[in-house]
Each structure stands twice: as C-alpha cells, then as structure tokens.
Motif scaffolding. Structure first.
Motif, PDB file in Angstrom:
ATOM      1  N   GLY A  72       0.788  -1.225   0.000  1.00  0.00           N
ATOM      2  CA  GLY A  72       0.000   0.000   0.000  1.00  0.00           C
ATOM      3  C   GLY A  72       0.819   1.273   0.000  1.00  0.00           C
ATOM      4  O   GLY A  72       0.280   2.357  -0.196  1.00  0.00           O
ATOM      5  N   GLU A  73       2.115   1.183   0.223  1.00  0.00           N
ATOM      6  CA  GLU A  73       2.988   2.370   0.180  1.00  0.00           C
ATOM      7  C   GLU A  73       3.636   2.428  -1.199  1.00  0.00           C
ATOM      8  O   GLU A  73       4.336   1.505  -1.612  1.00  0.00           O
ATOM      9  CB  GLU A  73       4.070   2.277   1.256  1.00  0.00           C
ATOM     10  N   ILE A  74       3.383   3.518  -1.915  1.00  0.00           N
ATOM     11  CA  ILE A  74       3.944   3.685  -3.260  1.00  0.00           C
ATOM     12  C   ILE A  74       5.303   4.370  -3.137  1.00  0.00           C
ATOM     13  O   ILE A  74       5.417   5.448  -2.561  1.00  0.00           O
ATOM     14  CB  ILE A  74       3.017   4.536  -4.155  1.00  0.00           C
ATOM     15  N   VAL A  75       6.336   3.712  -3.662  1.00  0.00           N
ATOM     16  CA  VAL A  75       7.681   4.289  -3.699  1.00  0.00           C
ATOM     17  C   VAL A  75       8.171   4.227  -5.145  1.00  0.00           C
ATOM     18  O   VAL A  75       7.684   3.421  -5.947  1.00  0.00           O
ATOM     19  CB  VAL A  75       8.660   3.551  -2.760  1.00  0.00           C
ATOM     20  N   ALA A  76       9.131   5.073  -5.450  1.00  0.00           N
ATOM     21  CA  ALA A  76       9.690   5.105  -6.803  1.00  0.00           C
ATOM     22  C   ALA A  76      11.203   5.271  -6.725  1.00  0.00           C
ATOM     23  O   ALA A  76      11.722   5.923  -5.816  1.00  0.00           O
ATOM     24  CB  ALA A  76       9.090   6.248  -7.602  1.00  0.00           C
ATOM     25  N   GLN A  77      11.889   4.648  -7.679  1.00  0.00           N
ATOM     26  CA  GLN A  77      13.335   4.767  -7.790  1.00  0.00           C
ATOM     27  C   GLN A  77      13.691   5.197  -9.205  1.00  0.00           C
ATOM     28  O   GLN A  77      13.078   4.750 -10.176  1.00  0.00           O
ATOM     29  CB  GLN A  77      14.016   3.438  -7.490  1.00  0.00           C
ATOM     30  N   SER A  78      14.697   6.029  -9.284  1.00  0.00           N
ATOM     31  CA  SER A  78      15.194   6.460 -10.582  1.00  0.00           C
ATOM     32  C   SER A  78      15.917   5.304 -11.250  1.00  0.00           C
ATOM     33  O   SER A  78      16.591   4.516 -10.596  1.00  0.00           O
ATOM     34  CB  SER A  78      16.153   7.633 -10.389  1.00  0.00           C
ATOM     35  N   LEU A  79      15.777   5.200 -12.548  1.00  0.00           N
ATOM     36  CA  LEU A  79      16.498   4.200 -13.322  1.00  0.00           C
ATOM     37  C   LEU A  79      17.667   4.835 -14.069  1.00  0.00           C
ATOM     38  O   LEU A  79      18.015   4.422 -15.172  1.00  0.00           O
ATOM     39  CB  LEU A  79      15.558   3.492 -14.301  1.00  0.00           C
ATOM     40  N   VAL A  80      18.274   5.834 -13.449  1.00  0.00           N
ATOM     41  CA  VAL A  80      19.459   6.485 -13.991  1.00  0.00           C
ATOM     42  C   VAL A  80      20.645   6.038 -13.144  1.00  0.00           C
ATOM     43  O   VAL A  80      20.648   6.199 -11.927  1.00  0.00           O
ATOM     44  CB  VAL A  80      19.316   8.020 -13.968  1.00  0.00           C
ATOM     45  N   CYS A  81      21.630   5.451 -13.784  1.00  0.00           N
ATOM     46  CA  CYS A  81      22.796   4.924 -13.077  1.00  0.00           C
ATOM     47  C   CYS A  81      23.520   6.051 -12.349  1.00  0.00           C
ATOM     48  O   CYS A  81      23.719   7.144 -12.900  1.00  0.00           O
ATOM     49  CB  CYS A  81      23.736   4.235 -14.063  1.00  0.00           C
TER      50      CYS A  81
END
Length: 138
Positions: A72-81
């Motif tokens: 239920g917790e939305i998290v996001a990560q960058s896909l830039v090295c």
C-alpha cells in the motif's frame, strides 16, 4: 591598371576560403557555447493509484523510473545509473547498467560497480482524487 596574375588570384582565393572557413567555425563555436538544452519535466502524472496493485513493480522507461507498491505504500526509484547517468534496464536479479556494467538489486542497492551510490529514490505524491504524481526533482 594592374593585371591580376594567376599566382595573386590563387593566393587571394585561398585566403578568402580560409577566412570563410574560420568565420563559419567561429560561428559554430559561439552557437555551441550558447546552447541551452530544453528543461526536462520534473512532474509526471502516473495515473490512478488503482493502476499499481499491492506488490506490483512497474518500470516506466519514459521517465525513467520504477514504481513499486509495497503493501500500500507507493515508492519510486530512478532508473538512472549513479555512475555516469546511463539509463539502466531491468534484469532477473534487479537492474543492470548497459554502459559500464554496474548492477543493482531490486531495492536499488549496488551489487557491482563501478557505481558507488544506490539508485536515487523519487518522491511520489497521492492527490485527493486518487491520482499519483511523480516528482523527479527535490
């Protein structure tokens, strides 16, 4: 009246062509240093929260980011090295950088270098109407 000799004509033509080439090169150099790339958007509308069911991992190559729903917790990560800024791709063990071989696990931690830092976490905002907005800056 002086007559233009063949030697003088070639010398004058050569000097004119070199001058023209130098001016064109100088103009290109000035344009190069005055270039400002268009600013990338910093907010992305991800759509309705229902598009991200619990336990899902959604890779968005247009942003580039991965959106994860952890209970239920939305998290996001960058896909830039974090090494040199290449866009990384999803693999069986997590994410791989095609440029220099850095590897990251599913949580964005470094498994193999040359990258030294984990993937950057991005801020996700849930609006009142149930839509999600991803912020890539700040």
């Amino acid at each position: 009246m002086n007559k233009l000799t063949r030697r003088d004509f070639i010398k004058l033509s050569t000097n004119a062509l070199f001058s023209l080439g130098g001016l064109l090169g100088l103009g290109g150099l000035i344009r190069y240093f005055n270039y400002y790339p268009p600013e990338a958007p910093v907010e992305f509308d991800l759509g309705d929260i229902a598009n991200f069911p619990v336990g899902s991992r959604t890779v968005r190559s247009d942003i580039p980011a991965v959106i994860i729903n952890r209970n239920g917790e939305i998290v996001a990560q960058s896909l830039v090295c974090t090494h040199l800024g290449c866009t990384i791709t999803e693999s069986a063990t997590g994410f791989d950088c095609p440029c220099h071989g850095s590897r990251f696990d599913e949580d964005g931690n470094v498994l193999a270098g040359p990258a030294q830092k984990p993937l950057r976490n991005l801020r996700v905002e849930l609006l009142e109407d149930g839509r999600l907005v991803l912020h890539t800056k700040g």
